[in-house]
Design an enzyme around this catalytic site. Structure first.
Site, PDB file in Angstrom:
ATOM      1  N   ASN A 161     -13.567   6.100   5.190  1.00  0.00           N
ATOM      2  CA  ASN A 161     -13.743   5.270   6.281  1.00  0.00           C
ATOM      3  C   ASN A 161     -12.699   5.136   7.396  1.00  0.00           C
ATOM      4  O   ASN A 161     -12.998   4.841   8.703  1.00  0.00           O
ATOM      5  CB  ASN A 161     -13.869   3.788   5.703  1.00  0.00           C
ATOM      6  N   ASN A 191      -9.317   1.241   7.973  1.00  0.00           N
ATOM      7  CA  ASN A 191     -10.675   1.441   8.292  1.00  0.00           C
ATOM      8  C   ASN A 191     -10.616   1.266   9.871  1.00  0.00           C
ATOM      9  O   ASN A 191     -11.860   1.388  10.232  1.00  0.00           O
ATOM     10  CB  ASN A 191     -11.663   0.450   7.624  1.00  0.00           C
ATOM     11  N   TYR A 244       0.770  -1.143   0.146  1.00  0.00           N
ATOM     12  CA  TYR A 244      -0.075   0.026  -0.039  1.00  0.00           C
ATOM     13  C   TYR A 244       0.829   1.196  -0.064  1.00  0.00           C
ATOM     14  O   TYR A 244       0.158   2.539  -0.153  1.00  0.00           O
ATOM     15  CB  TYR A 244      -0.888   0.027   1.040  1.00  0.00           C
TER      16      TYR A 244
END
Length: 185
Positions: free
Chosen positions: A120, A74, A18
């Site tokens: 989120n 999240n 990521y």
């Protein structure tokens, strides 16, 4: 004179998969902030599952604690709330740096409180703090092309042209954070 510390958290997802995705621009901005304070390195804060470092904004002035969560975006709320509690940070001294679909790529907006715009990570932070009264530094990543699902878009890497602009955008975001901190300390 007593100064409250500031807590600056860059949201993102952990792990090499990521690192260069749009959702991680908040964490990338923390790297830029660290680069401006030589000798300041992140270390694991086990109690909150984060990485933290600190420095003083000015001699005798307030401390800035910078952090990156080590949880999925999240689930950012629990570690952020843990840091707020551990360091006794007033919510108006909590600064969350995050990606924002509703802003054009590279635009930066700072606001105290407000909605989460479907983000989120911000939803998780607000839910865990039981408040929306913290500072958000939103960094525009633009809207997904065509009918692409926004959740898929934020997890994709920046394209070549965007990657070329990232250092400037992260520097602009950190400039905005520093200006905000100096104006509110």
């Amino acid at each position: 004179m007593h100064f409250s510390s500031f807590l600056i958290v860059g949201l993102g997802n952990p792990g090499p998969r990521y690192v260069s995705t749009r959702h991680n621009i908040g964490a990338l901005s923390i790297a830029e902030l660290l680069s401006r304070h030589p000798g300041t390195n992140l270390s694991v804060h086990r109690r909150t599952n984060t990485e933290t470092a600190d420095f003083f904004l000015s001699p005798g002035g307030p401390k800035a604690i910078i952090a990156r969560t080590r949880t999925a975006m999240n689930l950012s709320g629990t570690p952020v709330a843990g840091l707020v509690d551990f360091f006794k940070i007033p919510l108006n001294h909590l600064v969350i740096i995050h990606d924002e679909l509703e802003l054009p790529f590279g635009d930066i907006k700072i606001r105290l409180g407000g909605g989460d715009h479907g983000h989120n990570g911000l939803k998780s932070v607000s839910r865990s703090l039981k408040s929306r009264d913290y500072v958000r530094v939103s960094i525009g990543i633009g809207r997904p092309p065509g009918r692409m699902d926004p959740a898929k878009f934020v997890l994709q890497p920046f394209n070549k042209n965007e990657r070329a602009e990232l250092p400037i955008i992260c520097a602009n975001a950190v400039d905005a954070v520093e200006d905000y901190l100096h104006g509110h300390s």
